[in-house]
Design a protein around this motif. Structure first.
Motif, PDB file in Angstrom:
ATOM      1  N   SER A   1     -26.258  11.563 -22.498  1.00  0.00           N
ATOM      2  CA  SER A   1     -26.874  10.655 -23.100  1.00  0.00           C
ATOM      3  C   SER A   1     -28.778  10.219 -22.290  1.00  0.00           C
ATOM      4  O   SER A   1     -29.047  11.284 -21.310  1.00  0.00           O
ATOM      5  CB  SER A   1     -26.654   9.241 -22.172  1.00  0.00           C
TER       6      SER A   1
ATOM      7  N   TYR B   1     -17.193  11.542 -36.937  1.00  0.00           N
ATOM      8  CA  TYR B   1     -18.895  10.481 -36.206  1.00  0.00           C
ATOM      9  C   TYR B   1     -19.482  11.583 -35.090  1.00  0.00           C
ATOM     10  O   TYR B   1     -18.839  11.373 -34.379  1.00  0.00           O
ATOM     11  CB  TYR B   1     -18.605   9.380 -36.206  1.00  0.00           C
TER      12      TYR B   1
ATOM     13  N   ARG C   1     -23.201  11.627 -33.217  1.00  0.00           N
ATOM     14  CA  ARG C   1     -25.505  11.587 -32.764  1.00  0.00           C
ATOM     15  C   ARG C   1     -26.376  12.163 -32.931  1.00  0.00           C
ATOM     16  O   ARG C   1     -25.759  13.817 -33.154  1.00  0.00           O
ATOM     17  CB  ARG C   1     -25.056  10.790 -31.889  1.00  0.00           C
TER      18      ARG C   1
ATOM     19  N   GLU D   1     -21.942  17.033 -27.762  1.00  0.00           N
ATOM     20  CA  GLU D   1     -22.272  16.002 -27.524  1.00  0.00           C
ATOM     21  C   GLU D   1     -23.565  15.735 -26.945  1.00  0.00           C
ATOM     22  O   GLU D   1     -23.486  16.540 -25.785  1.00  0.00           O
ATOM     23  CB  GLU D   1     -21.784  14.924 -26.720  1.00  0.00           C
TER      24      GLU D   1
ATOM     25  N   ARG E   1     -29.891  13.853 -37.620  1.00  0.00           N
ATOM     26  CA  ARG E   1     -29.759  12.376 -37.264  1.00  0.00           C
ATOM     27  C   ARG E   1     -28.272  12.044 -36.959  1.00  0.00           C
ATOM     28  O   ARG E   1     -26.808  12.934 -37.314  1.00  0.00           O
ATOM     29  CB  ARG E   1     -29.613  11.608 -38.675  1.00  0.00           C
ATOM     30  N   SER E   2     -27.769  10.843 -36.844  1.00  0.00           N
ATOM     31  CA  SER E   2     -26.858  10.532 -36.513  1.00  0.00           C
ATOM     32  C   SER E   2     -25.887   9.927 -37.834  1.00  0.00           C
ATOM     33  O   SER E   2     -26.946   9.729 -38.760  1.00  0.00           O
ATOM     34  CB  SER E   2     -26.296   8.990 -35.607  1.00  0.00           C
TER      35      SER E   2
END
Length: 103
Positions: free
Chosen positions: A80, A15, A17, A77, A59-60
């Motif tokens: 943030s 999974y 983001r 990743e 997209r996530s």
């Protein structure tokens, strides 16, 4: 940065983001975007990476990497929003503190 290795036919599901990157170091992989979450039909779009290719998640959601041959890749990743704001503020603060004074 951890490198993941897959043998021919193996798959890796994760999974991620939006903005997450998959970079291929060697081999040949297919990245599958599972659209079942969005439209309910389960249609899958596959992107093939060869050589030193890279791909960024649009997209996530859930993604799957399938090895077409023995492959090595890594996943990065995105930063943030909070960390991006802090880095920008630190850069501007550094510029203000190193500016020569008019004394």
């Amino acid at each position: 940065m951890q490198t993941n290795e897959l043998m021919t036919g193996q798959a890796f599901t994760f999974y991620a983001r939006v903005g997450t990157g998959v970079t291929l170091r060697k081999g040949n992989i297919g990245v599958m975007v599972n659209n079942m979450q969005m439209d309910g039909y389960g249609w899958k779009e596959q992107v093939i990476l060869i050589g030193n290719g890279n791909w960024t998640a649009p997209r996530s959601g859930w993604f799957s990497v399938q090895a077409k041959q023995r492959s090595a890749f890594y996943i990065t990743e995105p930063l943030s929003i909070v960390l991006q704001c802090r880095l920008t503020a630190a850069k501007w603060l550094g510029k203000l503190l190193t500016r020569p004074s008019n004394a």
